[in-house]
Structure formats: structure tokens, C-alpha cells
Design an enzyme around this catalytic site. Structure first.
Site, PDB file in Angstrom:
ATOM      1  N   LYS A 103      -6.986 101.971  11.811  1.00 38.95           N
ATOM      2  CA  LYS A 103      -8.191 101.771  10.995  1.00 38.95           C
ATOM      3  C   LYS A 103      -7.938 100.676   9.960  1.00 38.95           C
ATOM      4  O   LYS A 103      -8.774  99.798   9.750  1.00 38.95           O
ATOM      5  CB  LYS A 103      -8.595 103.087  10.320  1.00 38.95           C
ATOM      6  CG  LYS A 103      -9.246 104.061  11.293  1.00 38.95           C
ATOM      7  CD  LYS A 103      -9.341 105.480  10.764  1.00 38.95           C
ATOM      8  CE  LYS A 103      -9.851 106.406  11.868  1.00 38.95           C
ATOM      9  NZ  LYS A 103      -9.806 107.822  11.528  1.00 38.95           N
ATOM     10  N   GLN A 136      -8.545 111.684   6.583  1.00 40.93           N
ATOM     11  CA  GLN A 136      -8.155 111.875   7.982  1.00 40.93           C
ATOM     12  C   GLN A 136      -8.010 113.365   8.288  1.00 40.93           C
ATOM     13  O   GLN A 136      -7.259 114.080   7.614  1.00 40.93           O
ATOM     14  CB  GLN A 136      -6.833 111.127   8.240  1.00 40.93           C
ATOM     15  CG  GLN A 136      -6.356 111.160   9.676  1.00 40.93           C
ATOM     16  CD  GLN A 136      -7.291 110.415  10.631  1.00 40.93           C
ATOM     17  OE1 GLN A 136      -7.794 109.347  10.319  1.00 40.93           O
ATOM     18  NE2 GLN A 136      -7.523 111.004  11.797  1.00 40.93           N
ATOM     19  N   ASP A 144     -17.613 108.525   7.101  1.00 42.58           N
ATOM     20  CA  ASP A 144     -17.491 109.339   8.317  1.00 42.58           C
ATOM     21  C   ASP A 144     -18.791 110.088   8.601  1.00 42.58           C
ATOM     22  O   ASP A 144     -19.000 110.584   9.710  1.00 42.58           O
ATOM     23  CB  ASP A 144     -16.355 110.361   8.154  1.00 42.58           C
ATOM     24  CG  ASP A 144     -15.130 110.014   8.992  1.00 42.58           C
ATOM     25  OD1 ASP A 144     -15.263 109.190   9.913  1.00 42.58           O
ATOM     26  OD2 ASP A 144     -14.057 110.591   8.712  1.00 42.58           O
TER      27      ASP A 144
END
Ligand code: NAP
Length: 294
Positions: free
Chosen positions: A53, A97, A120
């Protein structure tokens, strides 16, 4: 029939090129988009995802920082850390994460992220907005699937879309995005009786389960479009999807491979959401315009 292979890497490159231009325009106007990724503990797979990422951000000019917190960080410390990122004007997107260690309440951590920085799209506010078709940050994997279909010119409207899997990060948001696009949506899961009865009726079949090769060619309608979200590692180290690629390719009209299908699109949509968060901040009054939600 031999299905067209939908190349997620190629489609990703197309969208990243567009995002790169938009990042450059924002930088010219004094805002460099920034993403903070928080990782807890030392899970090897998570570390690889996080590195990828960060690298993807750099490749299009987005600033990124990775915060690796110790495996024994407390719930309060983690929440406080996320809140400090909420206050940081150089950071427009925050990603924690998952999975987090079991003793941490991951929902509480997600809720600590400002909905304006929740790239997200997992915060209740953004999940709720998705349900009423006003999402700013559609969750990256299902959003990537929609963008792949769009790129390939595959219309969803009027099609029967069958999604196998009902998780909060893939199956459910995928169902919302498909509904918005005019599909007639069926969501299957582990309690579904006679799964093949549903999958055989799909014009567009999305598999998001996590079981190697569980969807075989005989479960697919001839000519269907098959999107394989699953990522499974076999004992020999090989990565495969939830769809048995060989038998499915003989029946479907188009299919995504694993690797090289949905995976690259997920990271690309994270970049898109981070860019959109920064554009949102840069607009006077902080209002989003229609093009940002495209
Ligand atoms: P998850 O949270 O474990 O959800 C799996 C879903 O599959 C559940 O809804 C489960 O049903 C359903 N399921 C399990 N066994 C089934 C069966 N025999 N028949 C029908 N449905 C069944 O997984 P996830 O996070 O959604 O991820 C799914 C897969 O996508 C994994 O392989 C993951 O690695 C992959 N993934 C890929 C990307 C990417 O970027 N390509 C991103 C995210 C995830 P119940 O709800 O009834 O338990």
C-alpha cells in the site's frame, strides 16, 4: 467457450494514471494527499499488504506513513493514536490493517477513525451512507470490482448478480454497490442450501468466500461473467481464487484470474479513496462534488 481474462493489473494501471494526474493537480494547489497505515503486531501477510500500500501511494505521488505498533499495544493507546491521526492535517486517509489481535475491539478502533478519513469505508457512518447510495468511501475491494466491470463495459443493470459471501468488507458492500448499479442481487453464504442452484442462475457471479476452487465450471451459467475475489494459498505456496479457473474459463464469457484480478484493484481504490478525501479537504467549505464520487 474460452472466457476473456479480465486483467486487473492493466485496469489498475489505467485508474492509477488518472489518479496520478489528480494528485499532481492537488499538489499544485498546495495539498499533497496523505495516507497513514497503522499495523499492530508482526503478522507477515499484513506486513506485505502494508508495504504494498505504501509503495502504491508513492508511485502516484501520495504521501504515506506506516505506523507499526507493538503487538501488546492497549486498546486505549491504539484509539488515542488513531485520534491523533484524525487531528493531523497532513493525513487525509487512515487505514488500520485488519485483523487486529483478538483482545482488541476492532469495531471500536474503526469507529475512532474520523468518517472523513475512513478510506476503507468501514466506519458505521460510511457503511450507512453506502446503504442509502451516498457513500464517499465505498469499501475498496467491492468498489474495485465495480470499476473493473465499468472498464470492461459490462453492464450490471438488469442482470442477476449472485454474490457468494456476506462479509462486512466484501459481500455486503458488494451487494449494495450492485443494487445501486441496477442489478438484481442474490447473496449466498454458508447457510445457503444448494448453492449451485443460485450460482447457475447468475449473469454476474462474484465469489468472496476464501475456499480454494469451490466454484467449478458446472456451477456457472454459460456466458456468465465471473469475478473471483478469493485469495487462497495452497500448501505448495501457489495463490488461487475461490473459482476453479480452468473449468470456469470453459463456460464463462469473462473471468478474473487470481492473482492479477481483483487484488490490484483493491489497492488502487484505496488510492482513489485517499485522493478523494484530500480533494474533499481542499474544496472550500469541504463539500464534495459529483465528480469526486464517480
Ligand atoms: P470472510 O469474512 O471469511 O467471509 C467469507 C464468507 O463466505 C462468509 O459470508 C461465509 O458465510 C461464506 N462462506 C463460507 N463457506 C461457504 C460455503 N461453503 N458456501 C457459501 N458461502 C460460504 O471472508 P472475506 O473477508 O469476505 O474474504 C473472502 C475472500 O476474499 C478471502 O479469500 C479473502 O482473502 C479474499 N479477499 C480478497 C481481497 C482482494 O483484494 N482480492 C480483499 C478482501 C478479501 P457465513 O457468513 O455464513 O459464515
Amino acid at each position: 467457450m474460452s472466457a476473456k481474462r479480465i486483467d486487473g493489473k492493466l485496469i489498475s494501471d489505467f485508474f492509477r494514471a488518472e489518479f496520478k494526474l489528480r494528485v499532481a493537480r492537488l499538489i499544485e494547489r498546495g495539498t499533497r494527499p496523505g495516507l497513514a497505515v497503522v499495523i499492530v503486531g508482526s503478522d507477515a501477510a499484513s506486513q506485505v499488504y502494508v508495504r504494498n500500500k505504501a509503495r502504491a501511494c508513492e508511485s502516484i505521488g501520495i504521501y504515506s506513513e506506516v505506523h507499526a505498533l507493538s503487538a501488546d499495544v492497549s486498546q486505549d493507546e491504539l484509539t488515542a493514536f488513531v485520534e491523533s491521526l484524525n487531528q493531523n492535517p497532513a493525513i487525509h486517509g487512515i487505514l488500520v490493517q485488519l485483523p487486529l489481535p483478538k483482545r482488541i475491539d476492532d469495531r471500536a478502533v474503526i469507529e475512532a477513525i474520523s468518517p472523513d478519513k475512513d478510506v476503507d469505508g468501514f466506519h458505521y457512518a460510511n457503511m450507512g451512507a453506502l446503504v442509502i447510495d451516498e457513500s464517499r468511501f465505498p469499501p475498496c475491494t467491492p468498489y474495485g470490482v465495480m470499476k473493473m466491470l465499468e472498464y470492461e463495459g459490462i453492464a450490471v443493470e438488469g442482470q442477476h448478480v449472485v454474490i457468494v459471501g456476506r462479509s462486512n468488507i466484501v459481500g455486503k458492500p458488494q451487494a449494495m454497490l450492485m443494487l445501486k448499479a441496477g442489478g438484481t442481487v442474490t447473496v449466498c453464504h454458508s447457510k445457503t442450501r444448494d448453492l449451485a442452484r443460485f450460482t447457475r442462475d447468475a449473469d454476474i457471479l462474484v465469489a468472496a468466500v476464501g475456499k480454494a476452487g469451490m466454484i467449478t465450471g458446472d456451477m456457472i451459467k454459460p456466458g456468465a461473467v465471473v469475478i473471483d475475489v478469493g485469495i487462497n494459498r495452497l500448501p505448495d505456496g501457489k495463490l488461487v481464487g475461490d473459482v476453479d479457473f480452468e473449468s470456469a474459463s470453459a463456460v464463462a464469457s469473462a473471468i478474473t484470474p487470481v492473482p492479477g484480478g481483483v487484488g490490484p484493484m483493491t489497492i488502487t481504490m484505496l488510492l482513489g479513496n485517499t485522493l478523494r478525501a484530500a480533494e474533499f479537504c481542499a474544496v472550500p467549505g469541504g463539500r464534495m462534488n459529483e465528480t469526486m464520487i464517480a
